[in-house]
Scaffold this active site. Structure first.
Site, PDB file in Angstrom:
ATOM      1  N   ALA A   1      14.506  67.066  51.749  1.00  0.00           N
ATOM      2  CA  ALA A   1      14.583  66.045  50.687  1.00  0.00           C
ATOM      3  C   ALA A   1      14.388  66.740  49.333  1.00  0.00           C
ATOM      4  O   ALA A   1      13.522  66.368  48.546  1.00  0.00           O
ATOM      5  CB  ALA A   1      13.564  64.932  50.918  1.00  0.00           C
ATOM      6  N   LEU A   2      15.207  67.746  49.121  1.00  0.00           N
ATOM      7  CA  LEU A   2      15.018  68.637  47.976  1.00  0.00           C
ATOM      8  C   LEU A   2      15.226  67.909  46.649  1.00  0.00           C
ATOM      9  O   LEU A   2      16.119  67.071  46.518  1.00  0.00           O
ATOM     10  CB  LEU A   2      15.985  69.825  48.075  1.00  0.00           C
ATOM     11  CG  LEU A   2      15.843  70.657  49.349  1.00  0.00           C
ATOM     12  CD1 LEU A   2      16.865  71.785  49.351  1.00  0.00           C
ATOM     13  CD2 LEU A   2      14.435  71.218  49.491  1.00  0.00           C
ATOM     14  N   HIS A   3      14.387  68.254  45.682  1.00  0.00           N
ATOM     15  CA  HIS A   3      14.494  67.682  44.333  1.00  0.00           C
ATOM     16  C   HIS A   3      14.325  68.809  43.321  1.00  0.00           C
ATOM     17  O   HIS A   3      14.157  69.982  43.712  1.00  0.00           O
ATOM     18  CB  HIS A   3      13.460  66.566  44.142  1.00  0.00           C
ATOM     19  CG  HIS A   3      12.065  66.970  44.504  1.00  0.00           C
ATOM     20  ND1 HIS A   3      11.348  67.902  43.782  1.00  0.00           N
ATOM     21  CD2 HIS A   3      11.252  66.606  45.532  1.00  0.00           C
ATOM     22  CE1 HIS A   3      10.159  68.072  44.327  1.00  0.00           C
ATOM     23  NE2 HIS A   3      10.071  67.304  45.406  1.00  0.00           N
TER      24      HIS A   3
ATOM     25  N   HIS B   1      11.629  71.478  43.872  1.00  0.00           N
ATOM     26  CA  HIS B   1      11.981  72.578  44.777  1.00  0.00           C
ATOM     27  C   HIS B   1      12.920  73.559  44.063  1.00  0.00           C
ATOM     28  O   HIS B   1      12.802  74.769  44.218  1.00  0.00           O
ATOM     29  CB  HIS B   1      12.724  72.054  46.013  1.00  0.00           C
ATOM     30  CG  HIS B   1      11.908  71.157  46.895  1.00  0.00           C
ATOM     31  ND1 HIS B   1      12.150  69.816  47.020  1.00  0.00           N
ATOM     32  CD2 HIS B   1      10.847  71.422  47.701  1.00  0.00           C
ATOM     33  CE1 HIS B   1      11.298  69.290  47.874  1.00  0.00           C
ATOM     34  NE2 HIS B   1      10.488  70.233  48.298  1.00  0.00           N
TER      35      HIS B   1
ATOM     36  N   GLU C   1       2.402  73.737  42.177  1.00  0.00           N
ATOM     37  CA  GLU C   1       1.023  73.386  41.818  1.00  0.00           C
ATOM     38  C   GLU C   1       0.731  71.893  41.980  1.00  0.00           C
ATOM     39  O   GLU C   1      -0.406  71.479  41.852  1.00  0.00           O
ATOM     40  CB  GLU C   1       0.740  73.823  40.365  1.00  0.00           C
ATOM     41  CG  GLU C   1       0.603  75.323  40.272  1.00  0.00           C
ATOM     42  CD  GLU C   1       0.522  75.849  38.858  1.00  0.00           C
ATOM     43  OE1 GLU C   1       0.519  75.036  37.904  1.00  0.00           O
ATOM     44  OE2 GLU C   1       0.487  77.080  38.696  1.00  0.00           O
TER      45      GLU C   1
ATOM     46  N   ASP D   1       0.819  70.421  44.736  1.00  0.00           N
ATOM     47  CA  ASP D   1      -0.040  70.487  45.926  1.00  0.00           C
ATOM     48  C   ASP D   1      -1.045  71.615  45.720  1.00  0.00           C
ATOM     49  O   ASP D   1      -1.041  72.613  46.458  1.00  0.00           O
ATOM     50  CB  ASP D   1       0.824  70.727  47.163  1.00  0.00           C
ATOM     51  CG  ASP D   1       1.764  69.569  47.420  1.00  0.00           C
ATOM     52  OD1 ASP D   1       1.288  68.439  47.576  1.00  0.00           O
ATOM     53  OD2 ASP D   1       2.990  69.796  47.427  1.00  0.00           O
TER      54      ASP D   1
ATOM     55  N   LEU E   1       7.379  65.147  40.272  1.00  0.00           N
ATOM     56  CA  LEU E   1       8.465  65.105  41.255  1.00  0.00           C
ATOM     57  C   LEU E   1       7.893  65.300  42.654  1.00  0.00           C
ATOM     58  O   LEU E   1       7.042  66.165  42.874  1.00  0.00           O
ATOM     59  CB  LEU E   1       9.493  66.189  40.963  1.00  0.00           C
ATOM     60  CG  LEU E   1      10.266  66.042  39.656  1.00  0.00           C
ATOM     61  CD1 LEU E   1      11.384  67.073  39.594  1.00  0.00           C
ATOM     62  CD2 LEU E   1      10.848  64.663  39.487  1.00  0.00           C
TER      63      LEU E   1
HETATM   64  O1  PAF Z   1       4.558  71.615  50.635  1.00  0.00           O
HETATM   65  C1  PAF Z   1       5.300  71.382  51.627  1.00  0.00           C
HETATM   66  O2  PAF Z   1       6.435  70.918  51.505  1.00  0.00           O
HETATM   67  C2  PAF Z   1       4.766  71.672  53.027  1.00  0.00           C
HETATM   68  O3  PAF Z   1       3.422  71.420  53.110  1.00  0.00           O
HETATM   69  C3  PAF Z   1       5.093  73.094  53.495  1.00  0.00           C
HETATM   70  C4  PAF Z   1       4.416  74.145  52.658  1.00  0.00           C
HETATM   71  C5  PAF Z   1       6.604  73.314  53.495  1.00  0.00           C
HETATM   72  C6  PAF Z   1       4.593  73.279  54.942  1.00  0.00           C
HETATM   73  O4  PAF Z   1       5.194  72.374  55.813  1.00  0.00           O
END
Ligand code: PAF
Length: 280
Positions: free
Chosen positions: A32-34, A37, A148, A150, A184
């Protein structure tokens, strides 16, 4: 762009590329790239010779089955995006490939995992650590890129790399935001139009926290922000914490020599959103 689903085959390929003197940059994702990413991908592309992106929705890190089933997935769209941004290799394993046997690994991150996400999502960081360690073992990248947004995950992954002595450089990348400040996130796709408008309240409130910090002590600021979230009936607050940026433990006083970050997790309807802001 080469696509691999087999651990063995991608390992052989990245080892061959390493042998040819190529540096490998790795961006692990759950798809689900945005644009968030894409900023990691762009940086990895600029800093390394070969870009590997993994797309794997890791069931081990979901402590809630509803969250796992509703997690947005669109592999075809992700592949198209990755083609256009110059990704060299995509790794798309299925669950059996990643976890052929039940997992038994138990990581201990001490007090880094007993706060915030660790409290509200039991087992989450162990699941993240298991998949990230396996992905590192399979791909053996020189550098791996994490956002960052997360931040607690980023801190735990740095710890994992240190304690497991993994030879990879962890690169952190700033949070990307919509024009109204919403961080995002793949989960934003699950917001209704109305909720999407309301969601800007999260970053506005974090900015208010940052502004107010010169006027009140951390404990009072924390309570003020909790009250503001509680007064907004659209949101259900899980936590708001102001913590040391290294230990992730709550701070008692403002100290300009320390880095301090405010973290929030809230439910907006059925969507759980997290965000953070550097206070000092
Ligand atoms: O941040 C994420 O999308 C996930 O926690 C990761 C690092 C891909 C691990 O599944």
């Amino acid at each position: 762009m080469l696509t691999y689903t087999s651990r063995k085959e991608i390992s052989e390929k990245t080892e061959q590329l390493r042998g040819e003197g190529k540096s490998i940059g790795f961006v692990p994702t759950m798809g689900a790239l945005h644009r968030g990413h894409l900023s990691l991908i762009e940086r990895a592309n600029n800093e390394t010779d070969i870009l590997v992106v993994s797309v794997f929705v890791n069931p081990l890190q979901f402590n809630n089955t509803g969250d796992l089933t509703s997690y947005p997935r669109d592999l075809q769209a992700d592949k198209k995006i990755l083609e256009t941004v110059g990704c060299d290799i995509i790794f798309v394993p299925d669950e059996k490939e990643m976890y052929p046997k039940p997992t038994t690994e138990k990581y201990n991150f001490g007090t880094l995992e007993t706060v915030m996400e660790g409290t509200f999502r039991p087992g989450h960081f162990n699941g993240v650590a298991i998949v990230v360690k396996r992905l590192f073992d399979i791909i053996n990248p020189h550098r791996a890129y994490f956002g960052e947004k997360d931040y607690q995950q980023l801190t735990i992954i740095r710890k994992l790399v240190e304690t497991e002595k993994i030879a990879v450089e962890i690169v952190s990348c700033p949070t990307l935001r919509e024009d109204d400040g919403l961080a995002l996130s793949s989960r934003n796709a699950n917001l209704t139009t109305e909720q999407r408008k309301e969601a800007s309240f999260i970053f506005q409130t974090l900015q208010l926290a940052k502004k107010r910090k010169n006027h009140i002590c951390p404990a009072h600021l924390r309570q003020l922000i909790i009250n503001i979230f509680d007064a907004n009936k659209n949101f259900k607050l899980e936590y708001f914490e102001i913590v040391d940026d290294k230990t992730l433990q709550p701070i008692m006083a403002w100290e300009s020599s320390k880095g301090m970050i405010a973290f929030v997790a809230v439910w907006l309807g059925k969507v759980r959103l997290i965000d953070n802001i550097r206070i000092i």
